[in-house]
Design a protein around this motif. Structure first.
Motif, PDB file in Angstrom:
ATOM      1  N   LYS A 162       0.771  -1.418  -0.060  1.00  0.00           N
ATOM      2  CA  LYS A 162      -0.013  -0.083  -0.077  1.00  0.00           C
ATOM      3  C   LYS A 162       0.650   1.243  -0.018  1.00  0.00           C
ATOM      4  O   LYS A 162       0.207   2.550  -0.317  1.00  0.00           O
ATOM      5  CB  LYS A 162      -0.960   0.035   1.218  1.00  0.00           C
ATOM      6  N   ASP A 163       2.162   1.102   0.222  1.00  0.00           N
ATOM      7  CA  ASP A 163       2.908   2.199   0.417  1.00  0.00           C
ATOM      8  C   ASP A 163       3.614   2.643  -0.874  1.00  0.00           C
ATOM      9  O   ASP A 163       4.164   1.768  -1.493  1.00  0.00           O
ATOM     10  CB  ASP A 163       4.195   2.099   1.529  1.00  0.00           C
ATOM     11  N   PRO A 164       3.215   3.653  -1.370  1.00  0.00           N
ATOM     12  CA  PRO A 164       3.810   4.028  -2.848  1.00  0.00           C
ATOM     13  C   PRO A 164       5.450   4.145  -2.757  1.00  0.00           C
ATOM     14  O   PRO A 164       6.030   3.674  -3.898  1.00  0.00           O
ATOM     15  CB  PRO A 164       3.492   5.549  -3.161  1.00  0.00           C
ATOM     16  N   TYR A 165       5.910   4.657  -1.982  1.00  0.00           N
ATOM     17  CA  TYR A 165       7.467   4.693  -1.487  1.00  0.00           C
ATOM     18  C   TYR A 165       8.022   3.276  -1.723  1.00  0.00           C
ATOM     19  O   TYR A 165       9.026   2.945  -2.518  1.00  0.00           O
ATOM     20  CB  TYR A 165       7.992   5.278  -0.334  1.00  0.00           C
ATOM     21  N   PHE A 166       7.498   2.247  -1.262  1.00  0.00           N
ATOM     22  CA  PHE A 166       7.996   0.726  -1.160  1.00  0.00           C
ATOM     23  C   PHE A 166       7.826   0.218  -2.255  1.00  0.00           C
ATOM     24  O   PHE A 166       8.661  -0.677  -3.109  1.00  0.00           O
ATOM     25  CB  PHE A 166       7.202  -0.141  -0.172  1.00  0.00           C
ATOM     26  N   LEU A 167       6.675   0.527  -3.114  1.00  0.00           N
ATOM     27  CA  LEU A 167       6.453  -0.063  -4.333  1.00  0.00           C
ATOM     28  C   LEU A 167       7.120   0.661  -5.435  1.00  0.00           C
ATOM     29  O   LEU A 167       7.850  -0.182  -6.222  1.00  0.00           O
ATOM     30  CB  LEU A 167       4.796   0.220  -4.795  1.00  0.00           C
ATOM     31  N   LYS A 168       7.573   1.808  -5.366  1.00  0.00           N
ATOM     32  CA  LYS A 168       8.637   2.462  -6.347  1.00  0.00           C
ATOM     33  C   LYS A 168       9.832   1.500  -6.214  1.00  0.00           C
ATOM     34  O   LYS A 168      10.608   1.584  -7.201  1.00  0.00           O
ATOM     35  CB  LYS A 168       8.868   3.792  -5.821  1.00  0.00           C
ATOM     36  N   ALA A 210      17.825  -4.527  -1.825  1.00  0.00           N
ATOM     37  CA  ALA A 210      18.501  -5.141  -1.191  1.00  0.00           C
ATOM     38  C   ALA A 210      18.847  -4.016  -0.109  1.00  0.00           C
ATOM     39  O   ALA A 210      19.023  -4.228   0.856  1.00  0.00           O
ATOM     40  CB  ALA A 210      19.831  -5.533  -1.933  1.00  0.00           C
ATOM     41  N   THR A 211      19.442  -2.646  -0.671  1.00  0.00           N
ATOM     42  CA  THR A 211      19.753  -1.700   0.183  1.00  0.00           C
ATOM     43  C   THR A 211      18.662  -1.155   1.062  1.00  0.00           C
ATOM     44  O   THR A 211      18.613  -0.767   2.227  1.00  0.00           O
ATOM     45  CB  THR A 211      20.197  -0.561  -0.686  1.00  0.00           C
ATOM     46  N   PHE A 212      17.473  -1.283   0.734  1.00  0.00           N
ATOM     47  CA  PHE A 212      16.178  -1.164   1.649  1.00  0.00           C
ATOM     48  C   PHE A 212      15.945  -2.069   2.713  1.00  0.00           C
ATOM     49  O   PHE A 212      15.970  -1.585   3.953  1.00  0.00           O
ATOM     50  CB  PHE A 212      14.990  -1.042   0.688  1.00  0.00           C
ATOM     51  N   LEU A 213      16.248  -3.174   2.313  1.00  0.00           N
ATOM     52  CA  LEU A 213      16.280  -4.597   3.501  1.00  0.00           C
ATOM     53  C   LEU A 213      17.433  -4.090   4.587  1.00  0.00           C
ATOM     54  O   LEU A 213      17.215  -4.228   5.699  1.00  0.00           O
ATOM     55  CB  LEU A 213      16.585  -5.812   2.820  1.00  0.00           C
ATOM     56  N   TYR A 214      18.813  -3.852   3.963  1.00  0.00           N
ATOM     57  CA  TYR A 214      19.718  -3.568   4.861  1.00  0.00           C
ATOM     58  C   TYR A 214      19.544  -2.282   5.651  1.00  0.00           C
ATOM     59  O   TYR A 214      19.761  -2.284   7.045  1.00  0.00           O
ATOM     60  CB  TYR A 214      21.032  -3.252   4.215  1.00  0.00           C
ATOM     61  N   GLN A 215      18.872  -1.318   5.184  1.00  0.00           N
ATOM     62  CA  GLN A 215      18.566  -0.260   6.086  1.00  0.00           C
ATOM     63  C   GLN A 215      17.660  -0.464   7.034  1.00  0.00           C
ATOM     64  O   GLN A 215      17.643   0.178   8.284  1.00  0.00           O
ATOM     65  CB  GLN A 215      17.852   0.999   5.059  1.00  0.00           C
ATOM     66  N   ASN A 216      16.537  -1.237   6.846  1.00  0.00           N
ATOM     67  CA  ASN A 216      15.781  -1.469   7.906  1.00  0.00           C
ATOM     68  C   ASN A 216      16.019  -2.346   8.798  1.00  0.00           C
ATOM     69  O   ASN A 216      15.856  -2.257   9.975  1.00  0.00           O
ATOM     70  CB  ASN A 216      14.105  -2.072   7.160  1.00  0.00           C
ATOM     71  N   ALA A 217      16.849  -3.334   8.556  1.00  0.00           N
ATOM     72  CA  ALA A 217      17.632  -4.243   9.415  1.00  0.00           C
ATOM     73  C   ALA A 217      18.561  -3.712  10.347  1.00  0.00           C
ATOM     74  O   ALA A 217      18.348  -3.930  11.422  1.00  0.00           O
ATOM     75  CB  ALA A 217      18.174  -5.461   8.719  1.00  0.00           C
ATOM     76  N   MET A 218      19.588  -2.915   9.411  1.00  0.00           N
ATOM     77  CA  MET A 218      20.697  -2.751  10.513  1.00  0.00           C
ATOM     78  C   MET A 218      20.645  -1.260  10.867  1.00  0.00           C
ATOM     79  O   MET A 218      21.168  -0.945  11.890  1.00  0.00           O
ATOM     80  CB  MET A 218      22.054  -2.809   9.573  1.00  0.00           C
ATOM     81  N   THR A 219      19.978  -0.329  10.166  1.00  0.00           N
ATOM     82  CA  THR A 219      19.813   1.140  10.664  1.00  0.00           C
ATOM     83  C   THR A 219      18.442   1.485  11.464  1.00  0.00           C
ATOM     84  O   THR A 219      18.596   2.095  12.371  1.00  0.00           O
ATOM     85  CB  THR A 219      19.908   2.028   9.555  1.00  0.00           C
ATOM     86  N   LEU A 220      17.311   1.077  11.028  1.00  0.00           N
ATOM     87  CA  LEU A 220      16.168   1.365  11.634  1.00  0.00           C
ATOM     88  C   LEU A 220      15.915   0.136  12.550  1.00  0.00           C
ATOM     89  O   LEU A 220      14.901   0.339  13.310  1.00  0.00           O
ATOM     90  CB  LEU A 220      14.940   1.420  10.595  1.00  0.00           C
ATOM     91  N   ASN A 221      16.563  -0.963  12.723  1.00  0.00           N
ATOM     92  CA  ASN A 221      16.198  -2.159  13.300  1.00  0.00           C
ATOM     93  C   ASN A 221      14.744  -2.554  13.413  1.00  0.00           C
ATOM     94  O   ASN A 221      14.288  -3.261  14.411  1.00  0.00           O
ATOM     95  CB  ASN A 221      16.628  -1.522  14.951  1.00  0.00           C
ATOM     96  N   VAL A 253       9.849  -9.362   5.833  1.00  0.00           N
ATOM     97  CA  VAL A 253       8.683  -9.090   4.869  1.00  0.00           C
ATOM     98  C   VAL A 253       9.513  -8.927   3.550  1.00  0.00           C
ATOM     99  O   VAL A 253       9.023  -9.403   2.447  1.00  0.00           O
ATOM    100  CB  VAL A 253       7.768  -7.983   5.146  1.00  0.00           C
ATOM    101  N   ILE A 254      10.629  -7.948   3.601  1.00  0.00           N
ATOM    102  CA  ILE A 254      11.268  -7.847   2.328  1.00  0.00           C
ATOM    103  C   ILE A 254      11.887  -9.001   1.548  1.00  0.00           C
ATOM    104  O   ILE A 254      11.898  -9.359   0.408  1.00  0.00           O
ATOM    105  CB  ILE A 254      12.053  -6.564   2.438  1.00  0.00           C
TER     106      ILE A 254
END
Length: 273
Positions: free
Chosen positions: A49-55, A228-239, A246-247
């Motif tokens: 549902k998130d346009p940013y994620f879909l982009k 892949a960079t989005f996954l890393y950001q959520n796991a390592m930066t945003l925890n 999900v990604i």
């Protein structure tokens, strides 16, 4: 008794894969359906549902598909040329083709940053030749990521195709030409269908590699996010390990879908293969 002995030889490898690959993947996928001790699809609904994620997802798919197509267009003629050479020259050409695999992705990415930058080699040449008036903005764009990924994965396409092309009996082509077929017709009706298995394997390796690549998109893409960079950001930066899982699950599903589609395409192109 002999077959039982062979099955026992498989056991160590199967245990290793189960413990270090299958079980972690199953646990990762399972965790995306559980939140606060109850079944949920909230993670996937939130993602789609998130346009940013879909982009980000669409950018990743676009980069992966274009990279695969470019590798096919560049790799097939290269592999065919190498496969037709004598063994000694073939070994030299093959070594040159796979040489990029011997270099670190980080080194290759930094090299492309030097080439593609606004004051890089490419822009200096184009301006010096009078082809452009201002430097082109290539670095930190999807185009830069595609260039880096093609450089990274083209050897895999070439290797996959050479293994198939060099095993095609040349007498089949000569027989077709002796019966009146042109060189192009012989290639289209004999060489290409028989090379489909290598083409499919190479395409799968390139697509999946581009889909999951991190270093090259991170360095050449800049603020351009891929999955892949989005996954890393959520796991390592945003925890946020839930969204990261999900990604990861979405990446796994996309991989299986692409493999299935390419296998169906291979069966249609070469039903007897």
């Amino acid at each position: 008794m002999k077959k039982t002995y062979l099955y026992w030889l498989l056991l160590p490898g199967l245990l290793f894969l189960a413990v270090f690959m299958v079980i972690p993947i199953v646990l990762t996928i399972g965790s995306t359906f559980v939140q606060n001790s109850s079944f949920t699809l909230e993670g996937y609904l939130h993602f789609f549902k998130d346009p940013y994620f879909l982009k980000i997802l669409l950018t990743t798919l676009e980069v992966s598909v274009v990279t695969t197509l470019v590798c096919v267009l560049l790799g097939f003629p290269t592999a065919y040329y190498i496969s037709q050479k004598a063994p000694r020259r073939k070994g030299i050409l093959l070594a040159l083709a796979i040489f990029p695999l011997l270099t670190s992705p980080v080194v290759r990415s930094f090299s492309w940053m030097v080439i593609l930058g606004r004051k890089g080699l490419l822009n200096n040449v184009l301006i010096g030749l009078g082809l452009v008036d201002e430097p082109l903005n290539i670095l930190y764009t999807p185009a830069a990521m595609i260039i880096g990924l093609v450089h990274l994965f083209l050897p895999l396409m070439i290797i996959s195709l050479i293994g198939v092309l060099e095993n095609i009996d040349g007498d089949l082509v000569h027989a077709a030409q002796s019966l009146g077929a042109s060189r192009f017709s012989a290639f289209r009706k004999i060489v290409f269908p028989l090379s489909v298995p290598g083409l499919i394997i190479g395409s799968i390796l390139v697509f999946v590699g581009s889909l999951t690549a991190y270093t090259t998109p991170a360095l050449l893409g800049g603020k351009q996010r891929v999955i892949a960079t989005f996954l890393y950001q959520n796991a390592m930066t945003l925890n946020d390990w839930f969204l990261a899982s999900v990604i990861a699950t979405i990446m796994i599903v996309i991989t299986f879908i692409v493999v299935g589609l390419l296998n169906k395409a291979a069966h249609k192109l070469n039903p007897k293969g």
